[in-house]
Design an enzyme around this catalytic site. Structure first.
Site, PDB file in Angstrom:
ATOM      1  N   ASP A  84      32.776  26.454  -3.382  1.00  0.00           N
ATOM      2  CA  ASP A  84      31.459  26.737  -2.555  1.00  0.00           C
ATOM      3  C   ASP A  84      31.025  28.052  -3.522  1.00  0.00           C
ATOM      4  O   ASP A  84      31.312  28.957  -3.601  1.00  0.00           O
ATOM      5  CB  ASP A  84      31.656  26.967  -1.125  1.00  0.00           C
ATOM      6  N   TYR A 110      12.717  28.297  -1.308  1.00  0.00           N
ATOM      7  CA  TYR A 110      13.269  27.782  -2.762  1.00  0.00           C
ATOM      8  C   TYR A 110      12.509  28.353  -3.727  1.00  0.00           C
ATOM      9  O   TYR A 110      13.390  28.497  -5.006  1.00  0.00           O
ATOM     10  CB  TYR A 110      13.215  26.078  -2.788  1.00  0.00           C
ATOM     11  N   SER A 150      13.621  26.501 -12.195  1.00  0.00           N
ATOM     12  CA  SER A 150      12.993  25.273 -11.805  1.00  0.00           C
ATOM     13  C   SER A 150      11.558  25.690 -11.772  1.00  0.00           C
ATOM     14  O   SER A 150      11.206  26.946 -12.038  1.00  0.00           O
ATOM     15  CB  SER A 150      13.141  25.088 -10.153  1.00  0.00           C
ATOM     16  N   LYS A 204      14.241  30.532  -6.757  1.00  0.00           N
ATOM     17  CA  LYS A 204      14.353  30.063  -8.117  1.00  0.00           C
ATOM     18  C   LYS A 204      13.675  31.161  -9.323  1.00  0.00           C
ATOM     19  O   LYS A 204      13.862  31.578 -10.203  1.00  0.00           O
ATOM     20  CB  LYS A 204      13.420  28.691  -8.470  1.00  0.00           C
TER      21      LYS A 204
HETATM   22  N1  LIG Z   1      16.007  17.452  -9.204  1.00  0.00           N
HETATM   23  C1  LIG Z   1      15.080  18.063  -9.519  1.00  0.00           C
HETATM   24  O1  LIG Z   1      13.876  17.490  -9.639  1.00  0.00           O
HETATM   25  C2  LIG Z   1      15.159  19.643  -9.856  1.00  0.00           C
HETATM   26  C3  LIG Z   1      14.017  20.298 -10.203  1.00  0.00           C
HETATM   27  C4  LIG Z   1      14.403  21.535 -10.665  1.00  0.00           C
HETATM   28  C5  LIG Z   1      15.462  22.102 -10.459  1.00  0.00           C
HETATM   29  N2  LIG Z   1      16.387  21.507  -9.955  1.00  0.00           N
HETATM   30  C6  LIG Z   1      17.817  22.098  -9.564  1.00  0.00           C
HETATM   31  O2  LIG Z   1      18.819  21.426 -10.262  1.00  0.00           O
HETATM   32  C7  LIG Z   1      20.235  21.653  -9.903  1.00  0.00           C
HETATM   33  C8  LIG Z   1      20.839  20.620  -9.523  1.00  0.00           C
HETATM   34  O3  LIG Z   1      19.898  19.682  -8.801  1.00  0.00           O
HETATM   35  P1  LIG Z   1      19.982  18.242  -8.688  1.00  0.00           P
HETATM   36  O4  LIG Z   1      18.790  17.378  -8.475  1.00  0.00           O
HETATM   37  O5  LIG Z   1      20.951  17.773  -9.626  1.00  0.00           O
HETATM   38  O6  LIG Z   1      20.715  17.850  -7.108  1.00  0.00           O
HETATM   39  P2  LIG Z   1      21.966  17.103  -6.498  1.00  0.00           P
HETATM   40  O7  LIG Z   1      21.519  17.233  -4.878  1.00  0.00           O
HETATM   41  O8  LIG Z   1      21.869  15.696  -7.071  1.00  0.00           O
HETATM   42  O9  LIG Z   1      23.083  17.984  -6.762  1.00  0.00           O
HETATM   43  C9  LIG Z   1      23.735  19.083  -6.367  1.00  0.00           C
HETATM   44  C10 LIG Z   1      24.819  19.065  -6.263  1.00  0.00           C
HETATM   45  O10 LIG Z   1      25.212  20.615  -5.948  1.00  0.00           O
HETATM   46  C11 LIG Z   1      26.311  20.777  -5.067  1.00  0.00           C
HETATM   47  N3  LIG Z   1      26.180  21.842  -4.298  1.00  0.00           N
HETATM   48  C12 LIG Z   1      25.128  22.305  -3.445  1.00  0.00           C
HETATM   49  N4  LIG Z   1      25.608  23.519  -2.633  1.00  0.00           N
HETATM   50  C13 LIG Z   1      26.845  23.889  -3.223  1.00  0.00           C
HETATM   51  C14 LIG Z   1      27.461  24.863  -2.790  1.00  0.00           C
HETATM   52  N5  LIG Z   1      27.151  25.894  -2.058  1.00  0.00           N
HETATM   53  N6  LIG Z   1      28.493  25.130  -3.646  1.00  0.00           N
HETATM   54  C15 LIG Z   1      29.034  24.180  -4.608  1.00  0.00           C
HETATM   55  N7  LIG Z   1      28.187  23.014  -5.080  1.00  0.00           N
HETATM   56  C16 LIG Z   1      27.258  22.794  -4.238  1.00  0.00           C
HETATM   57  C17 LIG Z   1      26.112  19.470  -4.265  1.00  0.00           C
HETATM   58  O11 LIG Z   1      27.321  19.114  -3.490  1.00  0.00           O
HETATM   59  C18 LIG Z   1      25.592  18.300  -5.334  1.00  0.00           C
HETATM   60  O12 LIG Z   1      26.716  17.695  -5.991  1.00  0.00           O
HETATM   61  C19 LIG Z   1      19.671  22.532  -8.438  1.00  0.00           C
HETATM   62  O13 LIG Z   1      19.866  23.863  -8.628  1.00  0.00           O
HETATM   63  C20 LIG Z   1      18.231  22.226  -8.080  1.00  0.00           C
HETATM   64  O14 LIG Z   1      17.634  23.224  -7.408  1.00  0.00           O
HETATM   65  C21 LIG Z   1      16.423  20.007  -9.429  1.00  0.00           C
END
Ligand SMILES: NC(=O)c1ccc[n+]([C@@H]2O[C@H](COP(=O)([O-])OP(=O)(O)OC[C@H]3O[C@@H](n4cnc5c(N)ncnc54)[C@H](O)[C@@H]3O)[C@@H](O)[C@H]2O)c1
Length: 259
Positions: A64, A157, A144, A161
């Site tokens: 975590d 959020y 982001s 970010k």
């Molecule tokens: N998907 C998008 O469009 C997007 C755009 C910009 C930024 N992001 C960022 O990219 C990163 C990954 O996002 P994603 O889209 O792959 O999301 P996702 O939900 O597919 O994956 C996120 C992962 O993080 C894990 N997680 C969440 N909280 C946690 C914690 N406290 N400790 C450990 N693990 C934890 C979850 O279990 C999951 O496996 C994030 O930081 C998100 O904010 C995503």
């Protein structure tokens, strides 16, 4: 072409899903020992198994990112398994949208805790390991487009970010004397499981038209990103190619907000 990350040990938080899993696959294909750190151990293990099945080196650890002891233990486990730590991706994150006037203290604190405090803790603990090894090392944060412009449906959020971007700059200044670089990339709209929950939450708020499809519709390159679109920049930021870059945020958004 020779692999760019042969023998490098790299931890990717949130490596069990979406962007983190895509980064893990990309790093492993370049020869890295990849440690997928995630709240969801089963998901991280299944990505590790898939990488191993493709001939790469990967393992999973339950972490975590808001729990300093767990983060330190994850790093210790990686060092125990592979001998040292070369790069650390602070990638895990989450969103919990609320209409601006409805945002509660609990919502703000949860989103800030995971997305911003989690990055601070990961950066500190990785840097301590880098320094104990004699310096050098790379930290890469997932920011982001929401950190560059505030979105109405998820202000905490966006604030978190923006904090990731500030932490990247502050850590770059603080850790440069140790030879540690700290950079970030800022994705736009990436097709990952995060959006399933986000779209469902926005729908419940009556803001379904602010979701994935409408966000993706304005992208100049005509499509949302896949995790595979993020991996090449992640590899670059973990490899010696980026040694003279620190404190920077690289947008990977297909032409969207352009800031
Ligand atoms: N998907 C998008 O469009 C997007 C755009 C910009 C930024 N992001 C960022 O990219 C990163 C990954 O996002 P994603 O889209 O792959 O999301 P996702 O939900 O597919 O994956 C996120 C992962 O993080 C894990 N997680 C969440 N909280 C946690 C914690 N406290 N400790 C450990 N693990 C934890 C979850 O279990 C999951 O496996 C994030 O930081 C998100 O904010 C995503």
């Amino acid at each position: 072409m020779t692999a760019r990350l042969t023998g490098k040990t790299i931890i990717v938080t949130g490596g069990g899903s979406g962007i983190g899993a895509g980064i893990g696959r990309g790093l492993a294909a370049e020869g890295a020992n990849v440690v997928l750190a995630d709240l969801n151990l089963a998901a991280a293990q299944s990505v590790a198994d898939e990488i191993a099945g493709a001939g790469g080196v990967a393992s999973a650890v339950e972490v975590d990112i808001t729990d300093r002891a767990a983060v330190a233990a994850g790093i210790a486990q990686a060092v125990e398994a592979y001998g040292r730590l070369d790069a650390y991706f602070n990638n895990a994150g989450m969103n919990a949208p609320m209409k601006f006037l409805d945002i509660t203290e609990d919502n703000f604190q949860l989103v800030m805790k995971v997305n911003a405090l989690g990055v601070l803790i990961g950066t500190q603990e990785a840097a301590k390991q880098f320094i104990a090894q004699g310096g050098g090392g790379k930290i890469v944060n997932t920011a982001s487009i929401a950190g560059r412009t505030g979105f109405a449906s998820f202000a905490p959020y966006s604030a978190a970010k923006a904090a990731v971007i500030s932490l990247t700059q502050a850590a770059a200044r603080s850790l440069a004397p140790e030879g540690i670089t700290v950079n970030a990339f800022a994705p736009g709209v990436v097709a990952t499981p995060l959006w399933k929950k986000l779209d469902a939450d926005l729908e419940k708020m009556g803001e379904g038209d602010a979701g994935f499809d409408s966000m993706a519709s304005g992208i100049l390159l005509g499509r949302p990103a896949q995790p595979e679109d993020i991996a090449p920049t992640a590899i670059f930021l973990a490899a010696p190619d980026s040694d003279y870059i620190t404190g920077q945020v690289l947008p990977i958004e297909g032409g969207m907000i352009l800031v």
